[in-house]
Write a protein that holds these residues in place. Structure first.
Motif, PDB file in Angstrom:
ATOM      1  N   TYR A  72      39.879  26.577  37.460  1.00 55.80           N
ATOM      2  CA  TYR A  72      39.067  26.049  38.552  1.00 55.80           C
ATOM      3  C   TYR A  72      37.942  25.212  37.950  1.00 55.80           C
ATOM      4  CZ  TYR A  72      35.771  25.748  42.417  1.00 55.80           C
ATOM      5  OH  TYR A  72      34.899  25.271  43.379  1.00 55.80           O
ATOM      6  N   GLN A  73      38.019  23.905  38.194  1.00 52.73           N
ATOM      7  CA  GLN A  73      37.046  22.957  37.643  1.00 52.73           C
ATOM      8  C   GLN A  73      36.917  23.120  36.129  1.00 52.73           C
ATOM      9  OE1 GLN A  73      33.346  23.038  39.825  1.00 52.73           O
ATOM     10  NE2 GLN A  73      34.327  22.400  41.743  1.00 52.73           N
ATOM     11  N   GLY A  74      38.052  23.396  35.513  1.00 55.61           N
ATOM     12  CA  GLY A  74      38.104  23.506  34.059  1.00 55.61           C
ATOM     13  C   GLY A  74      37.867  24.893  33.512  1.00 55.61           C
ATOM     14  N   PHE A  75      37.407  25.809  34.364  1.00 55.31           N
ATOM     15  CA  PHE A  75      37.098  27.158  33.907  1.00 55.31           C
ATOM     16  C   PHE A  75      38.272  28.106  34.154  1.00 55.31           C
ATOM     17  CE2 PHE A  75      32.897  25.335  34.445  1.00 55.31           C
ATOM     18  CZ  PHE A  75      32.203  25.835  33.350  1.00 55.31           C
ATOM     19  N   GLY A  76      38.445  29.059  33.257  1.00 59.51           N
ATOM     20  CA  GLY A  76      39.481  30.076  33.407  1.00 59.51           C
ATOM     21  C   GLY A  76      38.984  31.424  32.930  1.00 59.51           C
ATOM     22  N   LEU A  77      39.686  32.471  33.332  1.00 62.33           N
ATOM     23  CA  LEU A  77      39.323  33.840  32.969  1.00 62.33           C
ATOM     24  C   LEU A  77      40.555  34.563  32.457  1.00 62.33           C
ATOM     25  CD1 LEU A  77      37.341  36.304  33.031  1.00 62.33           C
ATOM     26  CD2 LEU A  77      38.160  36.716  35.375  1.00 62.33           C
ATOM     27  N   THR A  78      40.420  35.273  31.340  1.00 62.69           N
ATOM     28  CA  THR A  78      41.490  36.112  30.795  1.00 62.69           C
ATOM     29  C   THR A  78      40.976  37.531  30.617  1.00 62.69           C
ATOM     30  OG1 THR A  78      42.598  34.291  29.631  1.00 62.69           O
ATOM     31  CG2 THR A  78      43.000  36.516  28.820  1.00 62.69           C
ATOM     32  N   LEU A  79      41.748  38.501  31.113  1.00 64.01           N
ATOM     33  CA  LEU A  79      41.432  39.919  30.962  1.00 64.01           C
ATOM     34  C   LEU A  79      42.673  40.618  30.427  1.00 64.01           C
ATOM     35  CD1 LEU A  79      39.670  40.602  34.401  1.00 64.01           C
ATOM     36  CD2 LEU A  79      38.542  40.295  32.189  1.00 64.01           C
ATOM     37  N   GLU A  80      42.478  41.544  29.501  1.00 63.76           N
ATOM     38  CA  GLU A  80      43.606  42.292  28.943  1.00 63.76           C
ATOM     39  C   GLU A  80      43.154  43.695  28.573  1.00 63.76           C
ATOM     40  OE1 GLU A  80      47.014  40.446  26.514  1.00 63.76           O
ATOM     41  OE2 GLU A  80      45.584  41.183  25.012  1.00 63.76           O
TER      42      GLU A  80
END
Length: 398
Positions: A72-80
């Motif tokens: 979203y507008q270049g931003f991302g989220l990763t969770l593991e």
């Protein structure tokens, strides 16, 4: 003409930007709800026979749940998240906790639940990716910087990292690491190492002849000062046609930070491989040098299990260094991947013969499930004691 060229380039840039935006989520809610979810199960039995210690075995199950949002507008989220459970009454101990079954061979797969990765990413201009948070960092062949992915609890890094691919066929990587989440778990006294580390790596693969890597790994380990070092090196992974490959690598290392020992040591790798009729044969000579037998070249952030034999008898480089002369063969038979490697290990400083090791493996993939069997046998001459390890593992990703 110059003005037309500028306008054309500008139009191309706008079209590229619009195409990128078209692939992005329209809102934060959509980015989160339309993200990618993966579930992985890894069931493993490990048996260790180590002369001088009580034999140990363990049956563990690692469950890994991973989530990656849309951009979203270049931003991302990763969770593991990782959860490791002992499925039988354990008869083993993990390093750093000698109160549990002292004198028993170590199996470094502690039970527990941890955040393996959690980071924000941003796609910046000029083909630049920025990440901040707990993340996986794997550089080149992981000889210096890796994730120790073989263990149930992976090694990850609390870091700021930047990867730039503005140069065609080239990648520049930089990371500032302030904490290393090691494989022993957060509840273990040696589980985390505080750092002020700078990792710099540049590789270029624009030549038909191979890939060049230049690197500088500046490690200031505030938890274990003896592991602080500065390493600078060059790696060339070449090829000659479709069937012949070779690798040449050289690095120099010196003490850094508050390391109590002043030293200089060298690293050398020369390796060649050839493929024919579905079979690959590889041979190599790797040297972790020593400074007059006082202290040796070390790679504390490496995926060490990949090197110098699977029994892991050389996780900490002996003060006299290590020379590893090895040859291996791999191929497939009836859909089963087979591999075997022989190591002859000796000291770089002095004339000590450490011992020999043979490693063999067989792997078969059936749908989303992979079955792996590995066996390693180290026969000691003048270092350590005879050690045998067996693994049977099932891995499935959905």
């Amino acid at each position: 003409m110059k003005k037309q060229l500028v306008l054309a380039l500008g139009a191309a840039g706008l079209m590229s930007a619009f195409a990128a935006q078209a692939q992005e989520a329209a809102s934060i809610k959509e980015a989160l709800t339309q993200g990618d979810v993966k579930l992985n199960f890894r069931l493993r039995y490990e048996d260790v026979n180590w002369d001088g210690l009580t034999d140990s075995d363990a049956l563990t199950l690692r469950t890994r749940l991973s989530f990656t949002s849309q951009s979203y507008q270049g931003f991302g989220l990763t969770l593991e998240m990782d959860d490791v459970q002992e499925l039988l009454d354990a008869d083993y101990r993990t390093a750093g906790n000698d109160a549990l079954n002292p004198g028993t061979a170590i199996i470094a797969d502690p039970a527990g639940t941890e955040v393996n990765q959690t980071f924000l990413s941003y796609q910046a201009p000029a083909k630049t990716t920025i990440k901040y948070g707990r993340q996986r960092i794997l550089l080149d062949n992981q000889r210096f910087i890796g994730g120790v992915g073989w263990r149930q609890n992976e090694q990850t890094y609390d870091a700021f990292s930047l990867s730039n691919k503005a140069l065609e066929d080239g990648t520049f990587f930089y990371a500032y690491v302030h904490n290393v989440n090691r494989i022993f778990g957060e509840d273990n006294p040696i589980g985390d190492h505080k750092h002020e580390a700078h990792l710099i790596n540049f590789n270029y693969a624009g030549w038909d002849a191979g890939k060049l890597s230049l690197y500088a790994y500046l490690l200031d380990n505030e938890t274990a000062a003896a592991l602080s070092s500065d390493s600078v090196g060059v790696r060339w992974a070449g090829k000659a046609g479709e069937s012949v490959g070779y690798t040449l690598e050289y690095a120099i290392q010196s003490d850094a930070g508050d390391n109590p020992v002043s030293y200089d040591a060298n690293y050398l790798l020369a390796e060649a491989s050839v493929k024919f009729s579905g079979v690959s044969i590889k041979g190599g000579y790797e040297v972790l040098g020593s400074d007059d037998g006082v202290v040796a070249f070390s790679t504390p952030l490496a995926t060490l299990h990949k090197f110098q034999g699977w029994t892991d008898r050389f996780l900490g480089t002996p003060a006299a260094g290590v020379e590893d002369l090895y040859v291996g063969v791999s191929g497939a038979l009836g859909g089963v991947k087979l591999a075997a490697t022989y190591h002859d290990l000796s000291a770089e400083y002095g004339s000590t013969d450490y011992g020999q090791e043979i490693d063999i493996s067989a792997a078969k993939k059936i749908g989303p499930v992979t079955l792996l069997v590995k066996y390693a046998d180290y026969q000691a001459d003048d270092f350590g004691s005879n050690t045998q390890k067996l693994w049977v593992m099932l891995n499935a990703t959905f």
